[in-house]
Design an enzyme around this catalytic site. Structure first.
Site, PDB file in Angstrom:
ATOM      1  N   CYS A 166      51.884 -47.188  -4.322  1.00 41.16           N
ATOM      2  CA  CYS A 166      51.968 -45.727  -4.442  1.00 41.16           C
ATOM      3  C   CYS A 166      52.166 -45.347  -5.910  1.00 41.16           C
ATOM      4  O   CYS A 166      51.594 -44.367  -6.394  1.00 41.16           O
ATOM      5  CB  CYS A 166      53.087 -45.163  -3.571  1.00 41.16           C
ATOM      6  SG  CYS A 166      52.664 -45.082  -1.804  1.00 41.16           S
ATOM      7  N   HIS A 218      50.007 -43.740   2.149  1.00 37.51           N
ATOM      8  CA  HIS A 218      50.797 -44.958   2.356  1.00 37.51           C
ATOM      9  C   HIS A 218      50.714 -45.415   3.808  1.00 37.51           C
ATOM     10  O   HIS A 218      51.173 -44.726   4.714  1.00 37.51           O
ATOM     11  CB  HIS A 218      52.264 -44.754   1.960  1.00 37.51           C
ATOM     12  CG  HIS A 218      53.079 -45.999   2.141  1.00 37.51           C
ATOM     13  ND1 HIS A 218      53.215 -46.952   1.159  1.00 37.51           N
ATOM     14  CD2 HIS A 218      53.754 -46.473   3.220  1.00 37.51           C
ATOM     15  CE1 HIS A 218      53.943 -47.956   1.618  1.00 37.51           C
ATOM     16  NE2 HIS A 218      54.290 -47.681   2.867  1.00 37.51           N
ATOM     17  N   ASN A 252      46.354 -59.333   4.008  1.00 35.98           N
ATOM     18  CA  ASN A 252      47.512 -60.083   4.487  1.00 35.98           C
ATOM     19  C   ASN A 252      48.466 -59.111   5.148  1.00 35.98           C
ATOM     20  O   ASN A 252      48.774 -58.065   4.586  1.00 35.98           O
ATOM     21  CB  ASN A 252      48.209 -60.792   3.318  1.00 35.98           C
ATOM     22  CG  ASN A 252      47.316 -61.848   2.681  1.00 35.98           C
ATOM     23  OD1 ASN A 252      46.643 -62.602   3.373  1.00 35.98           O
ATOM     24  ND2 ASN A 252      47.306 -61.896   1.357  1.00 35.98           N
ATOM     25  N   HIS A 299      46.294 -53.130   1.741  1.00 36.49           N
ATOM     26  CA  HIS A 299      45.344 -53.409   0.661  1.00 36.49           C
ATOM     27  C   HIS A 299      44.375 -54.478   1.097  1.00 36.49           C
ATOM     28  O   HIS A 299      44.730 -55.408   1.819  1.00 36.49           O
ATOM     29  CB  HIS A 299      46.050 -53.815  -0.632  1.00 36.49           C
ATOM     30  CG  HIS A 299      47.026 -54.942  -0.491  1.00 36.49           C
ATOM     31  ND1 HIS A 299      48.283 -54.764   0.035  1.00 36.49           N
ATOM     32  CD2 HIS A 299      46.928 -56.258  -0.806  1.00 36.49           C
ATOM     33  CE1 HIS A 299      48.924 -55.926   0.030  1.00 36.49           C
ATOM     34  NE2 HIS A 299      48.122 -56.858  -0.453  1.00 36.49           N
TER      35      HIS A 299
END
Ligand code: AMP
Ligand code: ZN
Length: 115
Positions: free
Chosen positions: A6, A45, A85, A98
């Protein structure tokens, strides 16, 4: 919120931008594991793949459209790998969804990450 990615999105922490639009940000990984290694993240987020829901999954589809565009623009015709992951066993160190995009060499395959 104390989230590294962020902070990268809002410019508090510098990054090497690859691509940006209203929904996503892409930037080079600080510790590349292949000649090409960048991350694509939603600006919203989301803590990880396990937190994807019917309400927020549209951005995941968009991320894959962006990955297709960036890799084409980079001329990665030989191929590339996309990895996310989730959780400690997978080695997720940043709890903001991500997608790693790695390329630029012949990639092997193992439970580690494939090099
Ligand atoms: P993961 O281990 O899947 O959670 O991936 C986190 C990734 O973020 C790792 O590959 C790190 O090298 C990368 N990373 C951590 N801090 C930064 C940063 N400031 N800029 C770019 N990449 C980062
Ligand atoms: Zn975040």
């Amino acid at each position: 919120m104390d989230c590294l990615f962020c902070k990268i999105i809002n410019g508090e922490i510098p990054s090497k931008k690859v691509y940006e639009d209203d929904q996503v940000y892409a930037f080079y990984d600080i510790a590349p594991i292949a000649p090409v290694h960048f991350l694509v993240i939603p600006k919203q987020h989301i803590s990880g793949a396990a937190a994807v829901t019917a309400e927020n999954s549209a951005v995941v589809a968009h991320i894959f459209e962006v990955i297709a565009k960036i890799t084409k623009d980079m001329g990665l015709d030989g191929g590339f790998r996309v990895i996310t992951n989730n959780g400690d066993d997978a080695g997720q160190t940043v709890k903001h969804l991500h997608f790693h995009v790695i390329a630029g060499k012949k990639l092997g395959w193992s439970s580690e990450q494939g090099d």
